[in-house]
Write a protein that holds these residues in place. Structure first.
Motif, short mmCIF file in Angstrom:
data_model
loop_
_atom_site.label_atom_id
_atom_site.label_comp_id
_atom_site.label_asym_id
_atom_site.label_seq_id
_atom_site.Cartn_x
_atom_site.Cartn_y
_atom_site.Cartn_z
N THR A 379 53.80 37.81 63.58
CA THR A 379 54.05 38.85 64.58
C THR A 379 52.91 38.99 65.59
O THR A 379 52.98 39.83 66.49
N VAL A 380 51.87 38.19 65.45
CA VAL A 380 50.77 38.23 66.41
C VAL A 380 51.22 37.62 67.73
O VAL A 380 51.83 36.55 67.77
N ALA A 381 50.91 38.31 68.82
CA ALA A 381 51.35 37.88 70.15
C ALA A 381 50.66 36.59 70.57
O ALA A 381 49.73 36.10 69.90
N GLN A 382 51.11 36.07 71.71
CA GLN A 382 50.59 34.80 72.19
C GLN A 382 49.44 34.96 73.18
O GLN A 382 48.96 33.98 73.74
N GLY A 383 49.00 36.18 73.41
CA GLY A 383 47.89 36.41 74.32
C GLY A 383 48.33 37.22 75.52
O GLY A 383 49.39 37.85 75.52
N TYR A 384 47.48 37.22 76.56
CA TYR A 384 47.73 38.00 77.76
C TYR A 384 48.11 37.08 78.92
O TYR A 384 47.44 36.07 79.17
N TRP A 385 49.15 37.45 79.61
CA TRP A 385 49.68 36.61 80.69
C TRP A 385 48.60 36.38 81.76
O TRP A 385 48.02 37.31 82.30
N GLY A 386 48.37 35.10 82.04
CA GLY A 386 47.50 34.72 83.14
C GLY A 386 46.05 35.12 82.98
O GLY A 386 45.30 35.16 83.97
N ASP A 387 45.61 35.41 81.77
CA ASP A 387 44.23 35.84 81.57
C ASP A 387 43.65 35.18 80.32
O ASP A 387 43.49 35.80 79.28
N PRO A 388 43.30 33.89 80.43
CA PRO A 388 42.78 33.18 79.24
C PRO A 388 41.46 33.75 78.73
O PRO A 388 41.19 33.68 77.54
N GLU A 389 40.64 34.31 79.63
CA GLU A 389 39.36 34.87 79.18
C GLU A 389 39.58 36.09 78.30
O GLU A 389 38.96 36.23 77.24
#
Length: 554
Positions: A379-389
């Motif tokens: 259930t952990v998300a894939q991160g933040y859109w357009g913000d790899p840092e």
């Protein structure tokens, strides 16, 4: 095989085509009708150029058509991006620019506002008006088509191949960010389905269940409402947005719709207890009360348990980046007169693991020891859109193993183990994120807006603990050269740039902000000026809820 969220609807439509899927203000659609309507919308979106992976905005109030829109976007292969229907145009346009929303679905209430989105730089080319035909002209020669309900109804209602797989994104939820701008949390079909499967089995959902849906679509509580019910072939009853301010009518809805499951933020449940006249209602059908998003004051939970003693109660915890990751079933001891002031957040959901690390990165296994909560699992998300840092700061390699790549989520929430060594107790956050009315709010987000006012020299926002809404927001402002700056003007300025729940209730003017020895704003000193030495109450979970703080019944 169900590996996409729309498959839940398709399967229930095949099994129970005539069973009611969704109700709103006396109207209802069956599973067969919702399936057909969402297929028509998917075909129109495809005809309008939507391709797998495209982001499609949702700028509308909750209704039958909002559910149609969510499924229609995913069936077209798109990623739905819910936009706060009460947010200012500027904030909506920022989100559209950030993730490249070129197609947006609106209702009649927002159709007239869409022209302003172009002036704010939204990259729109298609506006779908789902509830009413509109005549709208944009300026600047920007090409934009505006299909309406007639165009949707003209499409065929057969199934559509979305061209997506379970690891593709299903939706992006924007939450308050620490830099003054929202951040988009990316969720795949598989990630959401992992939560839905857990909820379906844990709470024993069945086709006879009738669940409320009060959370706005940009709040992750809404995923339980929409998809766990669809998996069960149950009925979801959409709660009109205004009922949060009318506790008696909300209790009427529980009674009249024979609600069996409700999932709400504690601030709304607290108002129901105090002003909903629950003792005058027949709530025999209500078997399950779930709550999340903020701390539930035990004194109000105790009264709710007394009013609805036959129901089971669960405290659910989890930020948007994990949905629900821990849960706790309320016991009679938790609502006793001598019970602790706060409920535990419990233990990890099945197929999810949580662990606690201390300041040196060592795993906490001793009861009473504090540390930061980390989460691993599907259930952990894939991160933040357009913000790899920003993604790299919160989604990290599992520090407990280095044998293969495995990203886990660092929550920023401080917890400790209870005496049993397994139950988790929530303490607070290590940053300036607070909860108010069920929404997770970064105080820096509000401060960033205040600093944009030409007469504001310095600004700081503090949160005052409150049993009704979690925290009340107040701002301290230093103006340039002691300029006359009316509080009403600042409040109006904030309303132009922030959702209502982020606008401070009061503004205090100082000649200078107090500073610590390191030059940072001394927030405890600001709280002391208000006669409160208590730190802001940190809430459990994530997302949204009430838009106002009404205390009178209808």
């Amino acid at each position: 095989m169900q590996y996409l969220l729309p498959h839940l609807l398709e399967r229930s439509a095949e099994r129970h085509p005539n069973r009611t899927a969704v109700r709103f203000m006396g109207r209802g659609w069956s599973y067969g009708e919702l399936e057909a309507r969402s297929n028509r919308l998917a075909r129109l979106l495809r005809r309008s150029g939507v391709r797998p992976g495209d982001r499609v905005g949702l700028w509308l109030h909750k209704s039958l058509e909002s559910v149609q829109a969510v499924y229609g976007i995913m069936k077209a292969g798109g990623i739905y991006v819910p936009l706060d229907p009460q947010a200012p145009v500027e904030r909506v346009a920022y989100i559209m620019r950030d993730c490249g929303v070129q197609v947006v679905i609106v209702d009649a209430a927002h159709a007239e506002l869409t022209s302003a989105l172009f002036g704010a730089g939204a990259p729109l080319r298609v506006v779908v008006s789902i509830t009413a035909e509109i005549e709208w002209e944009h300026g600047g020669g920007v090409p934009c088509s505006v299909p309406g309900p007639q165009a949707i109804d003209a499409e065929e209602d057969g199934p559509v191949d979305p061209g997506t797989i379970e690891t593709d994104l299903a939706y992006i939820l924007y939450t308050s960010g620490s830099t003054g701008t929202p951040k988009g949390v990316m969720i795949t079909h598989r990630t959401c389905l992992a939560f839905v499967h857990w909820a379906f089995h844990t709470f024993r959902l069945g086709p006879d269940d009738r669940a409320t849906s009060m959370a706005p679509l940009h709040f992750d509580l809404s995923t339980f409402d929409l998809y766990a019910t669809a998996m069960a072939g149950a009925t979801v009853v959409i709660v009109p947005e205004g009922l949060a301010a009318l506790p008696v009518k909300l209790a009427d809805l529980w009674q009249d719709e024979r609600i069996t499951i409700t999932y709400m933020v504690p601030s709304i449940l607290s108002l129901l207890v105090q002003y909903g006249r629950l003792e005058c209602h027949d709530l025999a059908s209500l078997r399950l009360i779930l709550f999340a998003g903020e701390v539930f004051p035990v004194k109000y939970l105790r009264r709710l348990v007394r009013a609805v003693p036959h129901a089971e109660y669960y405290n659910l915890y989890g930020p948007t980046e994990t949905n629900v990751c821990t849960y706790y079933k309320v016991t009679p001891q938790d609502v006793a007169e001598d019970a602790p002031a706060a409920l535990p957040i419990g233990r990890a959901c099945e197929n999810t693991q949580v662990f606690v690390l201390d300041g040196s990165g060592k795993r906490v296994e001793t009861p009473g020891t504090e540390g930061e909560l980390w989460v691993r699992g599907p259930t952990v998300a894939q991160g933040y859109w357009g913000d790899p840092e920003k993604t790299a700061r919160s989604f990290l390699q599992n520090p407990l193993q280095d044998r293969y790549a495995e990203l886990v989520y660092r929550t920023g929430d401080m917890v400790k183990l209870a005496e049993d060594g397994t139950t988790l107790l929530f303490i607070g956050r290590r940053d300036h994120m607070v909860k108010s009315r069920g929404y997770r709010i970064e105080l820096g987000d509000i401060e960033a807006v205040l600093y944009r006012h030409p007469l504001v020299k310095e600004a700081a926002v503090v949160a005052i603990p409150d049993d009704f809404v979690g925290n009340r927001l107040q701002a301290f402002v230093v103006s340039f050269e002691q300029s006359q700056l009316p509080p009403a003007e600042l409040a109006a300025f904030c309303r132009q740039h922030l959702p209502p729940y982020m606008v401070p209730e009061k503004f205090h003017f100082l000649s200078a902000l107090p500073r610590t020895s390191t030059g940072k704003t001394d927030r405890p000193a600001l709280l002391a000026l208000l006669g409160s030495s208590a730190p802001p109450r940190r809430a459990e979970g994530d997302g949204g809820g009430m838009k106002s703080d009404p205390r009178a019944s209808d």
